[in-house]
Design a protein around this motif. Structure first.
Motif, PDB file in Angstrom:
ATOM      1  N   CYS A  79     -13.015 -11.262   3.418  1.00  0.00           N
ATOM      2  CA  CYS A  79     -12.813 -10.476   2.100  1.00  0.00           C
ATOM      3  C   CYS A  79     -13.634  -9.418   1.773  1.00  0.00           C
ATOM      4  CB  CYS A  79     -12.369 -11.359   1.095  1.00  0.00           C
ATOM      5  SG  CYS A  79     -13.731 -12.484   0.299  1.00  0.00           S
ATOM      6  N   GLU A  80     -15.016  -9.835   2.191  1.00  0.00           N
ATOM      7  CA  GLU A  80     -15.960  -8.567   1.800  1.00  0.00           C
ATOM      8  C   GLU A  80     -15.844  -7.278   2.854  1.00  0.00           C
ATOM      9  OE1 GLU A  80     -20.107  -9.441   3.679  1.00  0.00           O
ATOM     10  OE2 GLU A  80     -18.823 -11.570   4.311  1.00  0.00           O
ATOM     11  N   PHE A  81     -14.855  -7.330   3.678  1.00  0.00           N
ATOM     12  CA  PHE A  81     -14.734  -6.153   4.565  1.00  0.00           C
ATOM     13  C   PHE A  81     -13.311  -5.536   3.916  1.00  0.00           C
ATOM     14  CE2 PHE A  81     -17.222  -9.032   7.299  1.00  0.00           C
ATOM     15  CZ  PHE A  81     -17.976  -8.202   7.375  1.00  0.00           C
ATOM     16  N   CYS A  82     -12.696  -6.315   3.151  1.00  0.00           N
ATOM     17  CA  CYS A  82     -11.233  -5.856   2.555  1.00  0.00           C
ATOM     18  C   CYS A  82     -11.456  -5.308   1.286  1.00  0.00           C
ATOM     19  CB  CYS A  82     -10.200  -7.044   2.782  1.00  0.00           C
ATOM     20  SG  CYS A  82      -8.440  -6.647   2.031  1.00  0.00           S
ATOM     21  N   GLU A  84     -11.115  -1.818  -1.896  1.00  0.00           N
ATOM     22  CA  GLU A  84     -10.179  -0.998  -2.289  1.00  0.00           C
ATOM     23  C   GLU A  84     -10.294   0.594  -1.395  1.00  0.00           C
ATOM     24  OE1 GLU A  84     -10.120  -0.329  -6.551  1.00  0.00           O
ATOM     25  OE2 GLU A  84      -9.744  -2.521  -6.853  1.00  0.00           O
ATOM     26  N   ARG A  85     -11.442   0.538  -0.771  1.00  0.00           N
ATOM     27  CA  ARG A  85     -11.799   1.950   0.038  1.00  0.00           C
ATOM     28  C   ARG A  85     -11.169   1.529   1.532  1.00  0.00           C
ATOM     29  NH1 ARG A  85     -15.291   3.447   3.944  1.00  0.00           N
ATOM     30  NH2 ARG A  85     -16.244   1.429   3.829  1.00  0.00           N
ATOM     31  N   THR A  86     -11.312   0.422   1.813  1.00  0.00           N
ATOM     32  CA  THR A  86     -10.845   0.259   3.529  1.00  0.00           C
ATOM     33  C   THR A  86      -9.502   0.127   3.573  1.00  0.00           C
ATOM     34  OG1 THR A  86     -11.359  -2.100   3.399  1.00  0.00           O
ATOM     35  CG2 THR A  86     -13.062  -0.836   4.244  1.00  0.00           C
ATOM     36  N   CYS A  87      -8.746  -0.727   2.503  1.00  0.00           N
ATOM     37  CA  CYS A  87      -7.451  -1.071   2.280  1.00  0.00           C
ATOM     38  C   CYS A  87      -6.803  -0.793   0.847  1.00  0.00           C
ATOM     39  CB  CYS A  87      -7.291  -2.528   2.443  1.00  0.00           C
ATOM     40  SG  CYS A  87      -8.503  -3.225   3.934  1.00  0.00           S
ATOM     41  N   PRO A  88      -6.663   0.575   0.722  1.00  0.00           N
ATOM     42  CA  PRO A  88      -6.140   0.912  -0.570  1.00  0.00           C
ATOM     43  C   PRO A  88      -4.759   0.509  -0.920  1.00  0.00           C
ATOM     44  CG  PRO A  88      -6.288   2.942   0.926  1.00  0.00           C
ATOM     45  CD  PRO A  88      -6.884   1.755   1.637  1.00  0.00           C
ATOM     46  N   VAL A  89      -3.904   0.225   0.113  1.00  0.00           N
ATOM     47  CA  VAL A  89      -2.611  -0.557   0.130  1.00  0.00           C
ATOM     48  C   VAL A  89      -2.569  -1.837   0.736  1.00  0.00           C
ATOM     49  CG1 VAL A  89      -1.337   1.831  -0.397  1.00  0.00           C
ATOM     50  CG2 VAL A  89      -1.687   0.807   1.892  1.00  0.00           C
ATOM     51  N   MET A  90      -1.784  -2.790   0.120  1.00  0.00           N
ATOM     52  CA  MET A  90      -1.418  -3.868   0.751  1.00  0.00           C
ATOM     53  C   MET A  90      -0.431  -3.635   1.852  1.00  0.00           C
ATOM     54  SD  MET A  90      -1.875  -7.074   1.434  1.00  0.00           S
ATOM     55  CE  MET A  90      -1.238  -8.585   2.129  1.00  0.00           C
ATOM     56  N   SER A  91      -1.062  -3.801   2.883  1.00  0.00           N
ATOM     57  CA  SER A  91       0.158  -3.303   4.268  1.00  0.00           C
ATOM     58  C   SER A  91      -0.364  -4.053   5.525  1.00  0.00           C
ATOM     59  CB  SER A  91      -0.340  -1.955   4.602  1.00  0.00           C
ATOM     60  OG  SER A  91      -1.414  -1.574   4.938  1.00  0.00           O
ATOM     61  N   PRO A 113      -3.992  -2.079  -4.071  1.00  0.00           N
ATOM     62  CA  PRO A 113      -5.136  -2.301  -3.083  1.00  0.00           C
ATOM     63  C   PRO A 113      -5.022  -3.640  -2.451  1.00  0.00           C
ATOM     64  CG  PRO A 113      -6.218  -1.024  -4.915  1.00  0.00           C
ATOM     65  CD  PRO A 113      -4.697  -1.620  -5.466  1.00  0.00           C
ATOM     66  N   ALA A 114      -5.182  -3.905  -1.185  1.00  0.00           N
ATOM     67  CA  ALA A 114      -5.047  -5.252  -0.662  1.00  0.00           C
ATOM     68  C   ALA A 114      -5.973  -6.240  -1.514  1.00  0.00           C
ATOM     69  CB  ALA A 114      -5.356  -5.039   0.925  1.00  0.00           C
ATOM     70  N   PRO A 115      -7.183  -6.135  -1.570  1.00  0.00           N
ATOM     71  CA  PRO A 115      -8.019  -7.105  -2.416  1.00  0.00           C
ATOM     72  C   PRO A 115      -7.448  -7.274  -3.576  1.00  0.00           C
ATOM     73  CG  PRO A 115      -9.420  -5.172  -2.193  1.00  0.00           C
ATOM     74  CD  PRO A 115      -8.060  -5.008  -1.464  1.00  0.00           C
ATOM     75  N   PHE A 162      -1.473 -13.279   6.614  1.00  0.00           N
ATOM     76  CA  PHE A 162      -1.672 -13.507   8.168  1.00  0.00           C
ATOM     77  C   PHE A 162      -1.488 -11.756   8.732  1.00  0.00           C
ATOM     78  CE2 PHE A 162      -0.711 -18.110   8.651  1.00  0.00           C
ATOM     79  CZ  PHE A 162      -2.199 -18.183   9.152  1.00  0.00           C
ATOM     80  N   VAL A 163      -0.376 -11.001   8.146  1.00  0.00           N
ATOM     81  CA  VAL A 163      -0.205  -9.936   8.741  1.00  0.00           C
ATOM     82  C   VAL A 163      -1.219  -8.673   8.364  1.00  0.00           C
ATOM     83  CG1 VAL A 163       1.460  -8.005   8.335  1.00  0.00           C
ATOM     84  CG2 VAL A 163       2.552 -10.363   8.213  1.00  0.00           C
ATOM     85  N   HIS A 164      -1.924  -8.944   6.996  1.00  0.00           N
ATOM     86  CA  HIS A 164      -2.976  -7.949   6.916  1.00  0.00           C
ATOM     87  C   HIS A 164      -4.152  -8.318   7.505  1.00  0.00           C
ATOM     88  CE1 HIS A 164      -4.968  -4.966   4.411  1.00  0.00           C
ATOM     89  NE2 HIS A 164      -5.953  -5.872   4.342  1.00  0.00           N
ATOM     90  N   VAL A 165      -4.694  -9.559   7.738  1.00  0.00           N
ATOM     91  CA  VAL A 165      -5.607 -10.114   8.522  1.00  0.00           C
ATOM     92  C   VAL A 165      -5.747  -9.806  10.013  1.00  0.00           C
ATOM     93  CG1 VAL A 165      -6.847 -11.917   9.355  1.00  0.00           C
ATOM     94  CG2 VAL A 165      -6.404 -11.843   6.911  1.00  0.00           C
TER      95      VAL A 165
END
Length: 216
Positions: A79-82, A84-91, A113-115, A162-165
């Protein structure tokens, strides 16, 4: 498990507190039985099958709580690598975007954002599994009529983690040496939801190629 992997999956990394089963209850016994099967190295396809004489709802309840704890832990490790900058959408790659809806604050599917999506998702599941009207812990208290529908929604949303990770953060999982652990958890989850038809096949599409290779 290696020392490095133990450090990855230590208690400090847990995304939120684990939900446990009370000793002496039927569900605690089922949980122990399911864990013993996994620890004995039994075939995962066999391990997810409903044991003779056991109640389907109890079996599903045990696994939903267990998968919540495990997937929550997996996301906690990255989660520290996920952000709002790296994952601006949950995809899940360019083809799949997941929008959040909870009929409370987010009454319509909303891009997040993903987080933020993950936090809302884990909070939402936690509320469900700690609700005695949905997941009763007292002996003799029946499950609600819509219990399996609720569990299907929980499992469908957990699959999206799972998909996102896998698609966006698996490089971190490999660096941590946790690839085998995450793959085993995924296979267990996949065999369970397909054995009991708890996820619509179209929801599984984002990881279809990987699943074909991994889950023969």
């Amino acid at each position: 498990m290696s020392i490095a992997l133990k450090q990855v999956f230590n208690k400090d990394k847990t995304f939120r507190p684990k939900r446990k089963f009370e000793p002496g209850t039927q569900r605690f016994e089922l949980h122990k039985r399911a864990q013993a099967s996994l620890n004995s190295g039994v075939d995962l396809k066999a391990a997810v099958q409903l044991p003779n004489g056991e109640d389907l709802h109890d079996w599903v309840a045990v696994h939903v709580v267990d998968f919540f704890n495990r997937i929550n832990l997996i996301y906690g490790t990255i989660c520290e690598f996920c952000t709002e900058r790296t994952c601006p959408v949950m995809s899940g790659g360019p083809k799949y975007e997941y929008r959040w809806q909870d009929d409370l604050k987010y009454k319509k599917p909303t891009a997040l954002p993903a987080p933020q999506y993950m936090n809302l998702l884990m909070d939402w599941i936690e509320v469900q599994i700690n609700n005695e009207d949905i997941f009763p812990t007292s002996v003799g208290v029946p499950f609600p009529k819509n219990f399996l529908q609720i569990c299907k929604k929980i499992l469908c949303r957990l699959f999206r983690v799972f998909v996102h990770v896998y698609i966006h953060h698996f490089d971190r999982i490999i660096i941590m040496g946790a690839e085998a652990h995450v793959n085993t958890c995924y296979k267990h989850f996949y065999y369970f939801v397909t054995e009991l038809s708890l996820i619509d096949r179209k929801e599984l599409e984002p990881l279809k190629e990987m699943t074909t290779r991994m889950c023969h």
